[in-house]
Design an enzyme around this catalytic site. Sequence first.
Site, mmCIF file in Angstrom:
data_model
loop_
_atom_site.group_PDB
_atom_site.id
_atom_site.type_symbol
_atom_site.label_atom_id
_atom_site.label_comp_id
_atom_site.label_asym_id
_atom_site.label_seq_id
_atom_site.Cartn_x
_atom_site.Cartn_y
_atom_site.Cartn_z
ATOM 1 N N MET A 66 9.127 1.943 11.939
ATOM 2 C CA MET A 66 8.834 1.143 10.910
ATOM 3 C C MET A 66 9.952 0.225 10.402
ATOM 4 O O MET A 66 11.140 0.799 10.267
ATOM 5 C CB MET A 66 8.581 2.449 9.611
ATOM 6 C CG MET A 66 8.147 1.849 8.164
ATOM 7 S SD MET A 66 7.695 2.664 6.778
ATOM 8 C CE MET A 66 9.313 3.765 6.554
ATOM 9 N N ASP B 257 2.895 -0.365 1.346
ATOM 10 C CA ASP B 257 2.494 -1.082 2.746
ATOM 11 C C ASP B 257 3.651 -1.071 3.538
ATOM 12 O O ASP B 257 4.717 -1.305 3.401
ATOM 13 C CB ASP B 257 2.310 -2.635 2.361
ATOM 14 C CG ASP B 257 1.613 -3.519 3.438
ATOM 15 O OD1 ASP B 257 0.486 -3.219 4.071
ATOM 16 O OD2 ASP B 257 2.429 -4.132 4.295
ATOM 17 N N ASP C 173 2.240 -7.372 0.408
ATOM 18 C CA ASP C 173 0.943 -6.869 0.470
ATOM 19 C C ASP C 173 0.912 -5.535 -0.552
ATOM 20 O O ASP C 173 -0.289 -5.135 -1.001
ATOM 21 C CB ASP C 173 0.789 -6.425 1.810
ATOM 22 C CG ASP C 173 0.797 -7.770 2.707
ATOM 23 O OD1 ASP C 173 0.476 -8.895 2.132
ATOM 24 O OD2 ASP C 173 0.791 -7.687 3.885
ATOM 25 N N HIS D 125 1.610 -10.189 5.065
ATOM 26 C CA HIS D 125 2.277 -9.333 6.091
ATOM 27 C C HIS D 125 3.634 -9.154 5.669
ATOM 28 O O HIS D 125 4.468 -8.692 6.346
ATOM 29 C CB HIS D 125 1.738 -9.790 7.394
ATOM 30 C CG HIS D 125 0.383 -9.662 7.897
ATOM 31 N ND1 HIS D 125 -0.078 -8.274 7.932
ATOM 32 C CD2 HIS D 125 -0.595 -10.578 8.064
ATOM 33 C CE1 HIS D 125 -1.281 -8.467 8.128
ATOM 34 N NE2 HIS D 125 -1.521 -9.818 8.306
#
Length: 200
Positions: free
Chosen positions: A28, A15, A179, A174
Amino acid sequence: MAVRPARPSLYISVDIEADGPIPGPYSMISFGAAVAGRQDGAVYTAADPERQTFYRELRPISDRYVDAALAVSGLDRARLLREGADPAAAMAEFRAWVREVSAGAQPVMCGYPASFDWTFLYWYLIEFGDDSPFGHSGCLDMKTLYAAKARVPLRAAVKGRMPRELRSQRRHTHHALDDAVEQAELMSNLMLWQPEADAL
């Protein structure tokens, strides 16, 4: 001529959290990974998704970001600029981790849905080191896997419509590692699920 058996696959749930819609212009900012399980021929063996994990928070690579995207993770961008891991170093560490946990098997990234996370992960692996332990296509989308097994349209393959026994009981926070662990449980549940033909 005999067909050589395929190597086992090691499924790694990944994730990612990002500050925008695409890699390059945007960053990212964190990613987590958890070993979901191993498939050897027709046999799938689930792993404890908390046993083998990886997590990094990354220094942003551009000045661009989308407030709404950044808000999803709750990560402080100013702190990441000061303290986030160098992307090249983080990708090198991640490659080494993937190769260590998948020794004797082919690593496969899996996500729900995989398209967004794979786009960022693969771009970062190539941009910062030019090497992906997953190859260019070692990616499995759990949304598609569910749609195929349940025989429903892809747009109907949402967690809220899945049988309760498939869904992880963990919260979707999140936080990338939380996750990834949650999705690893979903992956194993999907791989082991044998829906009754007359119930579909």
